[in-house]
Design a protein around this motif. Structure first.
Motif, mmCIF file in Angstrom:
data_model
loop_
_atom_site.group_PDB
_atom_site.id
_atom_site.type_symbol
_atom_site.label_atom_id
_atom_site.label_comp_id
_atom_site.label_asym_id
_atom_site.label_seq_id
_atom_site.Cartn_x
_atom_site.Cartn_y
_atom_site.Cartn_z
ATOM 1 N N UNK A 86 0.853 -1.193 0.000
ATOM 2 C CA UNK A 86 0.000 0.000 0.000
ATOM 3 C C UNK A 86 0.886 1.239 0.000
ATOM 4 N N UNK A 87 0.580 2.151 -0.910
ATOM 5 C CA UNK A 87 1.334 3.405 -1.015
ATOM 6 C C UNK A 87 0.390 4.560 -0.747
ATOM 7 N N UNK A 88 0.992 5.702 -0.437
ATOM 8 C CA UNK A 88 0.187 6.889 -0.149
ATOM 9 C C UNK A 88 0.574 7.993 -1.127
ATOM 10 N N UNK A 89 -0.408 8.808 -1.496
ATOM 11 C CA UNK A 89 -0.144 9.892 -2.422
ATOM 12 C C UNK A 89 -1.277 10.879 -2.451
ATOM 13 N N UNK A 90 -1.149 11.878 -3.343
ATOM 14 C CA UNK A 90 -2.200 12.877 -3.518
ATOM 15 C C UNK A 90 -2.657 12.850 -4.977
ATOM 16 N N UNK A 91 -3.926 13.155 -5.177
ATOM 17 C CA UNK A 91 -4.473 13.171 -6.534
ATOM 18 C C UNK A 91 -3.987 14.454 -7.204
#
Length: 148
Positions: A86-91
């Motif tokens: 699982x990775x995290x980011x912004x749209x």
């Protein structure tokens, strides 16, 4: 029956043909006379360890033994990239009408393509999301995207 007429032109062509045949025979005899024997040893060419042509055979003491079974024929298998679950980011960008967008990962600043089919929650530009990566036709795609 009448004898076929031999014109001047026909006689000249025949003379040229005979002259050509005689010249060819003469050249063949000259080549045979001037040749230095036709045995196999005089025709062989060797390649030394530097890749240069030479007429001397290679030294058998410098010969390297190669195991034929160790030679792999074909394209080596490509190792698959190990990706975090699982990775995290912004749209970064998302177009609702066309159903696709891009997510920028927080740690690496890499951008990944996201399609509406890979969404769990509805997203907008600027949302923080968590996602997983999957190999697509043109690279890595973000899938199972949810807010959070």
């Amino acid at each position: 029956m009448a004898k076929p007429q031999e014109t001047y032109n026909k006689k000249e062509k025949e003379k040229k043909r005979l002259k050509k045949r005689e010249d060819k025979q003469h050249k063949r005899e000259e080549r045979k006379k001037n040749s230095q024997g036709g045995d196999l040893e005089t025709m062989l060419t060797y390649i030394d360890e530097d890749g240069n042509f030479t007429d001397t055979p290679p030294d058998p003491t410098k010969k390297k033994k190669i195991n034929a079974k160790s030679i792999e024929i074909g394209v080596p298998k490509r190792e698959e990239e190990v990706v975090d679950a699982i990775r995290k980011g912004t749209v970064e960008f998302f177009n609702d009408s066309k159903g696709f967008g891009f997510i920028k990962e927080i740690g690496t600043q890499e951008k990944f393509f996201v399609h509406v089919n890979g969404l769990i929650d509805k997203i907008q530009e600027g949302d923080r999301v968590s996602f997983e990566l999957e190999r697509g036709m043109k690279g890595m795609n973000a899938v199972r995207v949810k807010k959070g």
